[in-house]
Design an enzyme around this catalytic site. Structure first.
Site, PDB file in Angstrom:
ATOM      1  CE  LYS A 188       1.436 -27.420  30.897  1.00 52.16           C
ATOM      2  NZ  LYS A 188       2.535 -28.124  30.055  1.00 52.16           N
TER       3      LYS A 188
ATOM      4  CB  CYS B 198       9.536 -30.096  18.950  1.00 50.50           C
ATOM      5  SG  CYS B 198       8.321 -29.533  20.068  1.00 50.50           S
TER       6      CYS B 198
ATOM      7  NE  ARG C 289      -1.874 -34.671  28.013  1.00 55.04           N
ATOM      8  CZ  ARG C 289      -1.283 -33.590  27.377  1.00 55.04           C
ATOM      9  NH1 ARG C 289      -1.823 -32.297  27.904  1.00 55.04           N
ATOM     10  NH2 ARG C 289      -0.265 -33.622  26.346  1.00 55.04           N
TER      11      ARG C 289
ATOM     12  CB  CYS D  60       6.667 -32.531  26.182  1.00 56.50           C
ATOM     13  SG  CYS D  60       5.634 -31.314  25.200  1.00 56.50           S
TER      14      CYS D  60
ATOM     15  CB  CYS E 182       8.419 -35.385  25.035  1.00 56.61           C
ATOM     16  SG  CYS E 182       9.265 -35.574  23.318  1.00 56.61           S
TER      17      CYS E 182
ATOM     18  CB  CYS F 126       4.193 -35.623  19.155  1.00 51.60           C
ATOM     19  SG  CYS F 126       3.981 -33.600  19.265  1.00 51.60           S
TER      20      CYS F 126
ATOM     21  NE  ARG G 290      -3.647 -27.925  28.877  1.00 50.79           N
ATOM     22  CZ  ARG G 290      -2.892 -28.073  28.108  1.00 50.79           C
ATOM     23  NH1 ARG G 290      -1.979 -29.093  28.345  1.00 50.79           N
ATOM     24  NH2 ARG G 290      -2.987 -27.453  27.069  1.00 50.79           N
TER      25      ARG G 290
ATOM     26  CE  LYS H  96       0.088 -26.011  26.727  1.00 51.59           C
ATOM     27  NZ  LYS H  96       1.111 -27.083  26.037  1.00 51.59           N
TER      28      LYS H  96
END
Ligand code: SRM
Ligand code: SF4
Length: 561
Positions: A209, A470, A74, A474, A425, A431, A143, A207
C-alpha cells in the site's frame, strides 16, 4: 532471503496463468452462486471478494441450502478523484447490480456489496465504459494508491493525484486477464506471452500500500503504509517527498509476533524519482518478503527481520544512489476538512461527512439520489477521502447556493466533533473475518460518548475514534486516540493514546469490553481531561502526559498490553 516452504496461495498464483485460473468458466456455472475455491483467491487480484450474508447463515444452514453468496467489488481510483459521469456510473451499478449502496472506503475508493455472480460482468462493463476498473484493488499487489484530498492546497493535491496515478499505472499487473474475463468476454486461452517484469510471476508475497500526504494534514495516514510520500512544499508546490517505509496495521489477537507498525522516514526524493523508487521498494519486498507464512509477509515484517539499515542499503543499490536527508515537516491532524473550503485555485470545495462511508437512500435522507442529482449538475470532481468522506470539488462561487440547497433538501446534518472524526470498518454482515459489529454499532456508541462528553463540558472537543470488527485494522484503529477492536460478539479491546495527527500508535488498555464497560472506562478519563488538561492539549497527549496511558515503546511492543 525467502524461506523454502511456500504458502498455498503461492501455488495458486503460480498455476493461475497470470491470474486467470478457472474464473471465466466458473462464471458460466449457474448451479451455484459461488466460484471454485482457488478462484476465490484469484478474483481478489481482479478487485473482488466472494462473500456471503452472515446474517442469513443460520437460517440457510437450517434449510440446508448453500450460503447466500454474493461478491464485493472494489474499484481502483488512484487519488480518489472521479468525474461526475463516473460517479453516476457507480451509482447505477449499485442500484441495478448491487445492494443499492455505495461504500466509500478508507483507501479512497468505492466498494459495491451484494453483487450476484451473474451481475459481475455487466457491472464491470458499465464501469469500464466510464474508464473505471477494479484491477489490483485487492490481492497480493500494489493496492489503490491514495493521496491527500485537502482541497485548500489545490496545487499539491493535484500533484499528489498525478503521482498516485503514475504509481498505480506503473505498478499495475501487466496481465490482460481482467480485460479478457470481464470486458472482452473472449474464451481465455493462455497468457503464455505475458510477463510481470515488476511484480513477478507469483506477484507480491502480500498486499502493498502507498499513500501521498501533504502537510499539515495527514488525511491519508501516511505512517500506516508500506510506502509513503510526504510532500515538501516550496511556494505551494511539492519540490519533493520525504519517504516513509514499513507501516502497517494488521495483527492477530493473541499472536504477539503480529503487530501494527508506524513507518520510518528514510530520506527525501525528487518528484521525478518517486516512481522508480517505489518500484525498487516493491521489488525488494517481492524478493525478500516471506512467501511461506502470510501472517508475516507484509513489508513491515521484512524490515523487522532484516533490519531497517540493511533494507535501506539494498534500496540504495537498486536505486543507484542514496536518498538525500529527510526534510522537516509537521502534521496537525489526520482528519478531513468538512464544509466549504476555498482552494488556492479560487474554486470552492464541499467536504461532505458520510457516516462510515455508506451512501444509501434512507427515508428522509436520500443520499444516493441526492448525489446523483449533484453529479448531473456539477462540472467539477468527486473526491473520495481516506476517512470515508466525500468532497464535491471544483465548484464556482456562483454555484455554491445550488449545491447547498440540494444538500439541505436531503436532510444534511452537521455532525459533532467526535462523530466527524469517527471511522468504522464494514464488518458484519459482509466481512467474512468480522468477530464483532463495527459499521452497524459505532454510530450508536458515538451518540453515547457524545452524551458523556457533554456531561463533562467537552462538547466540540475533536477526538479520533475508530472501530474495527477484528484486529486486521481496516479503519486504522491503532492510530486513533480511541481505538476499539472487535474480539467477539459485542466485545471490544480498547486502545488509547494514538496521536491526533496519526503519527503515534495507541496502546491496549482494556480487553473484552462491552458497551457499558467501554463507557465506564472512558467516563473517568473524560472527567480528568476536562479538569486537568492544558490549553489546546489533545485527549491522547493528556493521557500520556498524566501517565494514564504509558508512553509507547517504538515498534512491535506498542500493540501489546
Ligand atoms: Fe481491509 C481484509 C475491508 C482497508 C487491513 N478488508 C479485508 C476484507 C477484504 C475481508 C477479507 O479479507 O475477507 C474486508 C472486506 C469487508 C467488506 O465486506 O467490505 C476489508 N479494508 C476494508 C475496507 C473496505 C474498510 C472500510 O471500512 O473502509 C477498506 C478498503 C480499502 C480499499 O479501498 O482498498 C480496508 N484494510 C484496510 C486498511 C486501511 C488502509 O489500507 O489504509 C488496512 C490496514 C492497513 C494495512 O494494510 O496494514 C486493512 N484488510 C486488512 C487486513 C490485514 C492485513 C495485514 O497485513 O494483516 C485484512 C486481512 C488480510 O489481508 O488477510 C483485510
Ligand atoms: Fe473485516 Fe476486520 Fe477489516 Fe473490519 S477490520 S472489515 S472486520 S477484516
Amino acid at each position: 532471503m525467502t524461506t523454502s516452504a511456500r504458502s498455498r496461495n503461492e501455488e495458486i498464483k503460480e498455476a493461475s496463468r497470470f491470474l486467470r485460473g478457472s474464473i471465466a468458466s466458473g462464471l458460466e456455472q449457474t448451479a451455484t452462486g459461488a466460484i471454485a475455491e482457488d478462484d476465490t483467491q484469484l478474483v481478489k487480484f481482479h478487485g473482488m471478494y466472494q462473500q456471503d450474508d452472515r446474517d442469513l447463515r443460520p437460517e440457510r444452514l437450517r434449510k440446508k441450502v448453500e450460503k447466500a453468496y454474493s461478491f464485493m467489488v472494489r474499484l481502483r481510483i488512484p487519488g480518489g478523484e472521479m468525474t461526475p459521469a463516473q460517479w453516476l456510473a457507480a451509482s447505477r451499478v449499485a442500484r441495478e447490480r448491487g445492494n443499492a449502496t455505495l461504500r466509500l472506503t478508507t483507501r479512497q475508493t468505492i466498494q459495491f456489496h451484494g453483487l450476484l455472480k451473474g451481475n459481475l460482468r455487466p457491472a464491470l462493463r458499465t464501469l469500464h465504459a466510464d474508464l473505471l476498473d477494479s484491477i489490483a484493488a485487492c490481492g497480493d499487489v500494489n493496492r489503490n494508491v491514495i493521496a491527500t484530498t485537502n482541497p485548500a492546497q489545490s496545487a499539491s493535491r493535484a500533484a499528489g493525484v498525478e503521482l498516485a496515478r503514475r504509481l498505480s499505472d506503473h505498478l499495475l499487473p501487466r496481465s490482460r486477464a481482467w480485460h479478457e474475463i470481464w470486458i472482452d468476454g473472449e474464451q481465455v486461452t493462455g497468457g503464455e506471452a505475458e510477463d510481470e517484469p515488476i511484480l513477478g510471476g507469483t506477484y507480491l508475497p502480500r498486499k502493498f500500500k502507498i499513500a501521498i500526504a501533504v502537510p499539515p494534514v495527514n488525511d491519508v495516514d501516511v505512517f500506516a503504509h508500506d510506502l509513503g510520500f510526504i510532500a515538501i512544499e516550496e511556494n505551494g508546490v511539492p519540490v519533493g517527498y520525504d519517504v516513509v517505509i514499513g507501516g502497517g496495521m494488521g495483527m492477530t489477537h493473541g499472536e504477539p509476533d503480529t503487530f501494527p507498525r508506524v513507518g520510518d522516514v528514510i530520506g527525501f526524493c525528487s518528484p521525478q524519482e518517486a516512481v522508480a523508487l517505489a518500484e525498487h521498494v516493491v521489488t525488494i519486498q517481492r524478493d525478500w518478503g516471506d512467501r511461506a507464512d502470510r501472517r508475516h509477509a507484509r513489508l513491515k515484517y521484512t524490515i523487522e527481520r532484516v533490519g531497517l539499515a540493511r533494507f535501506v542499503e539494498e534500496l540504495a543499490v537498486r536505486h543507484g544512489r542514496r536518498l538525500a536527508p529527510a526534510r522537516p515537516y509537521s502534521f496537525v491532524s489526520n482528519g478531513d476538512r468538512l464544509g466549504w473550503v476555498e482552494g488556492e485555485d479560487g474554486l470552492w470545495h464541499y467536504g461532505l461527512f458520510v457516516e462510515n462511508g455508506r451512501i444509501a437512500d434512507h427515508p428522509g435522507a436520500p443520499w444516493l439520489t441526492t448525489l446523483e442529482t449533484i453529479a448531473h449538475r456539477h462540472r467539477g470532481a468527486f473526491l473520495l477521502t481516506a476517512n470515508q468522506n466525500l468532497v464535491i470539488a471544483g465548484v464556482p462561487a456562483g454555484e455554491r447556493e445550488d449545491i447547498d440547497a440540494i444538500l439541505d433538501a436531503a436532510g444534511l446534518t452537521r455532525p459533532g466533533a467526535l462523530r466527524r472524526n469517527a471511522m468504522a470498518c464494514v464488518a458484519l454482515p459482509t466481512c467474512g473475518l468480522a468477530l464483532a459489529e463495527s459499521e452497524r454499532f459505532l454510530p450508536t456508541l458515538v451518540t453515547d460518548l457524545e452524551r458523556l462528553l457533554t456531561r463533562h463540558g467537552l462538547d466540540g472537543q475533536a477526538m479520533t475514534i475508530r472501530m474495527t470488527g477484528c484486529p486486521n485494522g481496516c479503519a486504522r484503529p491503532y492510530l486513533a486516540e480511541i481505538g476499539l477492536v472487535g474480539r467477539g460478539p459485542g466485545l471490544y479491546n480498547l486502545y488509547l493514546g494514538g496521536a491526533f495527527d496519526g503519527s503515534r500508535l495507541n496502546r491496549l488498555v482494556g480487553t473484552d469490553l462491552d458497551r457499558e464497560a467501554i463507557l465506564a472506562a472512558l467516563d473517568p478519563l473524560f472527567a480528568a481531561y476536562a479538569r486537568e488538561r492544558r490549553d489546546e492539549e489533545r485527549f491522547s497527549d493528556f493521557l500520556i502526559r498524566t501517565d494514564r496511558v504509558a508512553p509507547l515503546p517504538e515498534g512491535p511492543e506498542a500493540a501489546r498490553p
